[in-house]
Write a protein that holds these residues in place. Structure first.
Motif, PDB file in Angstrom:
ATOM      1  N   GLU A 142       0.823  -1.212   0.000  1.00 46.70           N
ATOM      2  CA  GLU A 142       0.000   0.000   0.000  1.00 46.70           C
ATOM      3  C   GLU A 142       0.855   1.259   0.000  1.00 46.70           C
ATOM      4  N   SER A 143       1.937   1.280   0.759  1.00 47.65           N
ATOM      5  CA  SER A 143       2.817   2.445   0.823  1.00 47.65           C
ATOM      6  C   SER A 143       3.420   2.759  -0.545  1.00 47.65           C
ATOM      7  N   TYR A 144       3.896   1.726  -1.243  1.00 43.96           N
ATOM      8  CA  TYR A 144       4.460   1.959  -2.577  1.00 43.96           C
ATOM      9  C   TYR A 144       3.381   2.374  -3.569  1.00 43.96           C
ATOM     10  N   ALA A 145       2.186   1.845  -3.439  1.00 40.70           N
ATOM     11  CA  ALA A 145       1.097   2.272  -4.323  1.00 40.70           C
ATOM     12  C   ALA A 145       0.861   3.773  -4.148  1.00 40.70           C
ATOM     13  N   VAL A 146       0.822   4.228  -2.903  1.00 43.30           N
ATOM     14  CA  VAL A 146       0.621   5.657  -2.622  1.00 43.30           C
ATOM     15  C   VAL A 146       1.774   6.467  -3.209  1.00 43.30           C
ATOM     16  N   ARG A 147       3.002   6.041  -2.965  1.00 46.70           N
ATOM     17  CA  ARG A 147       4.173   6.773  -3.483  1.00 46.70           C
ATOM     18  C   ARG A 147       4.166   6.850  -5.005  1.00 46.70           C
ATOM     19  N   LEU A 148       3.636   5.807  -5.650  1.00 47.95           N
ATOM     20  CA  LEU A 148       3.590   5.780  -7.116  1.00 47.95           C
ATOM     21  C   LEU A 148       2.361   6.495  -7.670  1.00 47.95           C
ATOM     22  N   GLY A 149       1.434   6.878  -6.795  1.00 49.43           N
ATOM     23  CA  GLY A 149       0.226   7.542  -7.250  1.00 49.43           C
ATOM     24  C   GLY A 149      -0.812   6.591  -7.817  1.00 49.43           C
ATOM     25  N   VAL A 150      -0.716   5.324  -7.420  1.00 45.93           N
ATOM     26  CA  VAL A 150      -1.686   4.313  -7.854  1.00 45.93           C
ATOM     27  C   VAL A 150      -2.700   4.151  -6.719  1.00 45.93           C
ATOM     28  N   PRO A 151      -3.999   4.317  -7.002  1.00 43.58           N
ATOM     29  CA  PRO A 151      -4.992   4.231  -5.923  1.00 43.58           C
ATOM     30  C   PRO A 151      -4.965   2.877  -5.199  1.00 43.58           C
ATOM     31  N   VAL A 152      -4.744   2.929  -3.894  1.00 39.37           N
ATOM     32  CA  VAL A 152      -4.679   1.713  -3.084  1.00 39.37           C
ATOM     33  C   VAL A 152      -5.973   0.914  -3.212  1.00 39.37           C
ATOM     34  N   GLY A 153      -7.095   1.600  -3.305  1.00 39.76           N
ATOM     35  CA  GLY A 153      -8.386   0.933  -3.416  1.00 39.76           C
ATOM     36  C   GLY A 153      -8.554   0.146  -4.703  1.00 39.76           C
ATOM     37  N   ASP A 154      -7.678   0.389  -5.676  1.00 44.21           N
ATOM     38  CA  ASP A 154      -7.738  -0.339  -6.947  1.00 44.21           C
ATOM     39  C   ASP A 154      -6.947  -1.648  -6.908  1.00 44.21           C
ATOM     40  N   ALA A 155      -6.290  -1.947  -5.791  1.00 47.27           N
ATOM     41  CA  ALA A 155      -5.486  -3.171  -5.682  1.00 47.27           C
ATOM     42  C   ALA A 155      -6.360  -4.405  -5.870  1.00 47.27           C
ATOM     43  N   LYS A 156      -5.874  -5.323  -6.691  1.00 43.33           N
ATOM     44  CA  LYS A 156      -6.590  -6.577  -6.945  1.00 43.33           C
ATOM     45  C   LYS A 156      -5.748  -7.736  -6.419  1.00 43.33           C
ATOM     46  N   PRO A 157      -6.305  -8.544  -5.512  1.00 42.99           N
ATOM     47  CA  PRO A 157      -5.573  -9.707  -4.990  1.00 42.99           C
ATOM     48  C   PRO A 157      -5.797 -10.933  -5.875  1.00 42.99           C
ATOM     49  N   TRP A 158      -5.685 -10.748  -7.171  1.00 45.34           N
ATOM     50  CA  TRP A 158      -6.070 -11.766  -8.136  1.00 45.34           C
ATOM     51  C   TRP A 158      -4.929 -12.635  -8.594  1.00 45.34           C
ATOM     52  N   ASN A 159      -5.296 -13.838  -9.015  1.00 48.11           N
ATOM     53  CA  ASN A 159      -4.365 -14.692  -9.737  1.00 48.11           C
ATOM     54  C   ASN A 159      -4.640 -14.503 -11.233  1.00 48.11           C
ATOM     55  N   ALA A 160      -3.897 -15.201 -12.086  1.00 49.13           N
ATOM     56  CA  ALA A 160      -4.048 -15.039 -13.535  1.00 49.13           C
ATOM     57  C   ALA A 160      -5.455 -15.400 -14.002  1.00 49.13           C
ATOM     58  N   ARG A 161      -6.049 -16.443 -13.434  1.00 44.89           N
ATOM     59  CA  ARG A 161      -7.384 -16.853 -13.842  1.00 44.89           C
ATOM     60  C   ARG A 161      -8.394 -15.738 -13.606  1.00 44.89           C
ATOM     61  N   GLU A 162      -8.317 -15.098 -12.441  1.00 44.97           N
ATOM     62  CA  GLU A 162      -9.237 -14.012 -12.115  1.00 44.97           C
ATOM     63  C   GLU A 162      -8.999 -12.796 -13.020  1.00 44.97           C
ATOM     64  N   LEU A 163      -7.750 -12.547 -13.358  1.00 45.81           N
ATOM     65  CA  LEU A 163      -7.422 -11.456 -14.285  1.00 45.81           C
ATOM     66  C   LEU A 163      -8.049 -11.717 -15.652  1.00 45.81           C
ATOM     67  N   PHE A 164      -7.893 -12.930 -16.152  1.00 47.33           N
ATOM     68  CA  PHE A 164      -8.458 -13.287 -17.450  1.00 47.33           C
ATOM     69  C   PHE A 164      -9.994 -13.208 -17.415  1.00 47.33           C
ATOM     70  N   GLU A 165     -10.597 -13.635 -16.317  1.00 46.68           N
ATOM     71  CA  GLU A 165     -12.057 -13.544 -16.194  1.00 46.68           C
ATOM     72  C   GLU A 165     -12.512 -12.088 -16.247  1.00 46.68           C
ATOM     73  N   HIS A 166     -11.779 -11.200 -15.593  1.00 51.34           N
ATOM     74  CA  HIS A 166     -12.119  -9.778 -15.572  1.00 51.34           C
ATOM     75  C   HIS A 166     -12.165  -9.205 -16.993  1.00 51.34           C
ATOM     76  N   TYR A 167     -11.227  -9.626 -17.823  1.00 48.73           N
ATOM     77  CA  TYR A 167     -11.159  -9.133 -19.203  1.00 48.73           C
ATOM     78  C   TYR A 167     -11.914 -10.032 -20.179  1.00 48.73           C
ATOM     79  N   LYS A 168     -12.664 -10.987 -19.632  1.00 48.28           N
ATOM     80  CA  LYS A 168     -13.467 -11.911 -20.454  1.00 48.28           C
ATOM     81  C   LYS A 168     -12.612 -12.601 -21.518  1.00 48.28           C
ATOM     82  N   LYS A 169     -11.454 -13.049 -21.101  1.00 49.37           N
ATOM     83  CA  LYS A 169     -10.538 -13.795 -21.966  1.00 49.37           C
ATOM     84  C   LYS A 169     -10.467 -15.226 -21.440  1.00 49.37           C
ATOM     85  N   THR A 170     -10.197 -16.147 -22.338  1.00 47.44           N
ATOM     86  CA  THR A 170     -10.020 -17.523 -21.910  1.00 47.44           C
ATOM     87  C   THR A 170      -8.536 -17.806 -21.755  1.00 47.44           C
ATOM     88  N   ILE A 171      -8.238 -18.615 -20.780  1.00 49.05           N
ATOM     89  CA  ILE A 171      -6.844 -19.011 -20.549  1.00 49.05           C
ATOM     90  C   ILE A 171      -6.526 -20.157 -21.473  1.00 49.05           C
TER      91      ILE A 171
END
Length: 171
Positions: A142-171
Protein backbone atom coordinates in the motif's frame (compact mmCIF):
# COMPACT_ATOMS: atom_id res chain seq x y z
CA UNK A 1 8.37 -18.11 2.31
CA UNK A 2 5.30 -15.88 2.33
CA UNK A 3 4.41 -14.04 -0.88
CA UNK A 4 2.37 -10.83 -0.61
CA UNK A 5 1.31 -9.12 -3.84
CA UNK A 6 -1.41 -7.04 -5.47
CA UNK A 7 -2.19 -6.12 -9.06
CA UNK A 8 -3.03 -2.63 -10.33
CA UNK A 9 -4.73 -2.69 -13.73
CA UNK A 10 -4.21 -0.57 -16.84
CA UNK A 11 -1.35 1.54 -15.52
CA UNK A 12 0.78 4.26 -17.11
CA UNK A 13 3.93 2.19 -17.57
CA UNK A 14 6.25 5.02 -18.69
CA UNK A 15 5.17 7.28 -15.84
CA UNK A 16 5.52 4.56 -13.21
CA UNK A 17 8.91 3.41 -14.54
CA UNK A 18 10.11 7.02 -14.34
CA UNK A 19 8.94 7.26 -10.71
CA UNK A 20 10.49 3.90 -9.80
CA UNK A 21 13.83 4.93 -11.30
CA UNK A 22 13.67 8.24 -9.40
CA UNK A 23 13.24 6.20 -6.17
CA UNK A 24 16.39 4.21 -7.06
CA UNK A 25 14.69 1.02 -8.28
CA UNK A 26 16.80 -1.12 -10.61
CA UNK A 27 15.55 -2.91 -13.69
CA UNK A 28 16.28 -6.61 -13.10
CA UNK A 29 14.52 -8.38 -15.98
CA UNK A 30 12.74 -7.81 -19.25
CA UNK A 31 11.50 -10.56 -21.52
CA UNK A 32 8.91 -13.25 -22.04
CA UNK A 33 7.92 -15.71 -19.35
CA UNK A 34 6.44 -19.08 -20.26
CA UNK A 35 4.54 -20.66 -17.38
CA UNK A 36 3.11 -24.18 -17.34
CA UNK A 37 0.51 -25.05 -14.70
CA UNK A 38 0.34 -28.59 -13.34
CA UNK A 39 -1.99 -30.80 -11.34
CA UNK A 40 -2.83 -34.42 -10.69
CA UNK A 41 -5.47 -35.98 -12.96
CA UNK A 42 -8.04 -35.72 -10.15
CA UNK A 43 -7.48 -31.93 -9.88
CA UNK A 44 -6.64 -32.01 -6.17
CA UNK A 45 -4.26 -29.03 -6.30
CA UNK A 46 -6.73 -26.72 -8.04
CA UNK A 47 -9.57 -27.97 -5.85
CA UNK A 48 -7.52 -26.83 -2.83
CA UNK A 49 -6.61 -23.55 -4.62
CA UNK A 50 -2.96 -24.63 -4.72
CA UNK A 51 -0.81 -23.84 -7.72
CA UNK A 52 2.11 -25.83 -9.11
CA UNK A 53 3.96 -23.89 -11.80
CA UNK A 54 7.03 -24.59 -13.91
CA UNK A 55 8.17 -21.47 -15.70
CA UNK A 56 11.06 -20.24 -17.77
CA UNK A 57 12.26 -16.68 -17.49
CA UNK A 58 15.15 -16.16 -19.85
CA UNK A 59 17.71 -18.85 -18.99
CA UNK A 60 16.15 -19.51 -15.57
CA UNK A 61 13.64 -22.29 -14.89
CA UNK A 62 11.68 -22.32 -11.61
CA UNK A 63 9.33 -24.85 -10.06
CA UNK A 64 6.91 -23.15 -7.65
CA UNK A 65 4.20 -24.38 -5.31
CA UNK A 66 1.81 -21.73 -3.97
CA UNK A 67 -0.59 -22.44 -1.11
CA UNK A 68 -3.11 -19.65 -0.41
CA UNK A 69 -3.23 -17.97 2.99
CA UNK A 70 -5.40 -14.88 2.44
CA UNK A 71 -7.01 -12.97 -0.38
CA UNK A 72 -8.23 -9.75 1.23
CA UNK A 73 -6.25 -6.56 0.47
CA UNK A 74 -3.51 -8.50 -1.32
CA UNK A 75 -2.91 -12.06 -2.43
CA UNK A 76 -0.98 -13.79 0.36
CA UNK A 77 0.38 -17.28 -0.19
CA UNK A 78 3.00 -19.63 1.10
CA UNK A 79 5.44 -19.91 -1.79
CA UNK A 80 7.98 -22.69 -2.13
CA UNK A 81 10.23 -22.16 -5.13
CA UNK A 82 13.32 -23.84 -6.47
CA UNK A 83 15.43 -23.23 -9.57
CA UNK A 84 15.79 -26.26 -11.82
CA UNK A 85 18.55 -26.75 -14.35
CA UNK A 86 16.37 -28.27 -17.08
CA UNK A 87 12.67 -27.44 -17.45
CA UNK A 88 12.05 -30.30 -19.89
CA UNK A 89 13.56 -32.86 -17.52
CA UNK A 90 11.53 -31.42 -14.63
CA UNK A 91 8.38 -31.75 -16.72
CA UNK A 92 9.34 -35.40 -17.31
CA UNK A 93 9.71 -35.98 -13.57
CA UNK A 94 6.30 -34.42 -12.93
CA UNK A 95 4.71 -36.61 -15.63
CA UNK A 96 6.32 -39.70 -14.10
CA UNK A 97 4.70 -38.73 -10.78
CA UNK A 98 1.29 -38.47 -12.45
CA UNK A 99 1.27 -34.68 -12.57
CA UNK A 100 0.26 -33.22 -15.93
CA UNK A 101 0.30 -29.76 -17.52
CA UNK A 102 -3.26 -28.44 -17.81
CA UNK A 103 -2.40 -24.97 -19.06
CA UNK A 104 0.37 -22.73 -20.32
CA UNK A 105 0.54 -18.93 -20.40
CA UNK A 106 3.03 -16.57 -22.00
CA UNK A 107 3.46 -12.99 -20.87
CA UNK A 108 5.92 -10.17 -21.35
CA UNK A 109 7.41 -8.89 -18.09
CA UNK A 110 9.50 -5.90 -17.14
CA UNK A 111 10.72 -6.11 -13.53
CA UNK A 112 12.18 -3.58 -11.13
CA UNK A 113 13.48 -4.13 -7.62
CA UNK A 114 13.90 -1.75 -4.70
CA UNK A 115 15.03 -3.22 -1.40
CA UNK A 116 12.81 -6.21 -0.69
CA UNK A 117 10.01 -5.02 -2.99
CA UNK A 118 9.46 -6.11 -6.59
CA UNK A 119 7.52 -4.24 -9.26
CA UNK A 120 6.46 -6.27 -12.29
CA UNK A 121 4.80 -4.82 -15.39
CA UNK A 122 3.06 -7.77 -17.04
CA UNK A 123 1.35 -7.94 -20.41
CA UNK A 124 -0.66 -10.92 -21.64
CA UNK A 125 -1.92 -10.93 -25.24
CA UNK A 126 -5.17 -8.96 -25.41
CA UNK A 127 -4.93 -7.66 -21.81
CA UNK A 128 -3.66 -4.16 -20.93
CA UNK A 129 -0.38 -3.99 -19.03
CA UNK A 130 -0.77 -4.10 -15.26
CA UNK A 131 1.57 -3.51 -12.33
CA UNK A 132 2.10 -6.16 -9.67
CA UNK A 133 3.72 -5.02 -6.44
CA UNK A 134 5.21 -7.78 -4.28
CA UNK A 135 6.46 -6.68 -0.87
CA UNK A 136 7.24 -8.12 2.58
CA UNK A 137 3.91 -6.79 3.97
CA UNK A 138 0.52 -5.51 2.86
CA UNK A 139 1.45 -2.17 4.42
CA UNK A 140 4.48 -1.89 2.12
CA UNK A 141 2.40 -2.80 -0.95
CA UNK A 142 0.00 0.00 0.00
CA UNK A 143 2.82 2.45 0.82
CA UNK A 144 4.46 1.96 -2.58
CA UNK A 145 1.10 2.27 -4.32
CA UNK A 146 0.62 5.66 -2.62
CA UNK A 147 4.17 6.77 -3.48
CA UNK A 148 3.59 5.78 -7.12
CA UNK A 149 0.23 7.54 -7.25
CA UNK A 150 -1.69 4.31 -7.85
CA UNK A 151 -4.99 4.23 -5.92
CA UNK A 152 -4.68 1.71 -3.08
CA UNK A 153 -8.39 0.93 -3.42
CA UNK A 154 -7.74 -0.34 -6.95
CA UNK A 155 -5.49 -3.17 -5.68
CA UNK A 156 -6.59 -6.58 -6.95
CA UNK A 157 -5.57 -9.71 -4.99
CA UNK A 158 -6.07 -11.77 -8.14
CA UNK A 159 -4.37 -14.69 -9.74
CA UNK A 160 -4.05 -15.04 -13.54
CA UNK A 161 -7.38 -16.85 -13.84
CA UNK A 162 -9.24 -14.01 -12.12
CA UNK A 163 -7.42 -11.46 -14.29
CA UNK A 164 -8.46 -13.29 -17.45
CA UNK A 165 -12.06 -13.54 -16.19
CA UNK A 166 -12.12 -9.78 -15.57
CA UNK A 167 -11.16 -9.13 -19.20
CA UNK A 168 -13.47 -11.91 -20.45
CA UNK A 169 -10.54 -13.80 -21.97
CA UNK A 170 -10.02 -17.52 -21.91
CA UNK A 171 -6.84 -19.01 -20.55
Amino acid sequence: MEEIEAKFLEVDVKGLVSKLESFGAAKVFEGNIVAGYYDFKDGRLRRNRQLLRLRTKGDIAELTLKVPISNEKAKVAEEIEVNVSDADEMEGILAHLGIYKYDELVKHRMSYSLGGTHFDFDTYPGIPTFLEIEAPSIGEVESYAVRLGVPVGDAKPWNARELFEHYKKTI
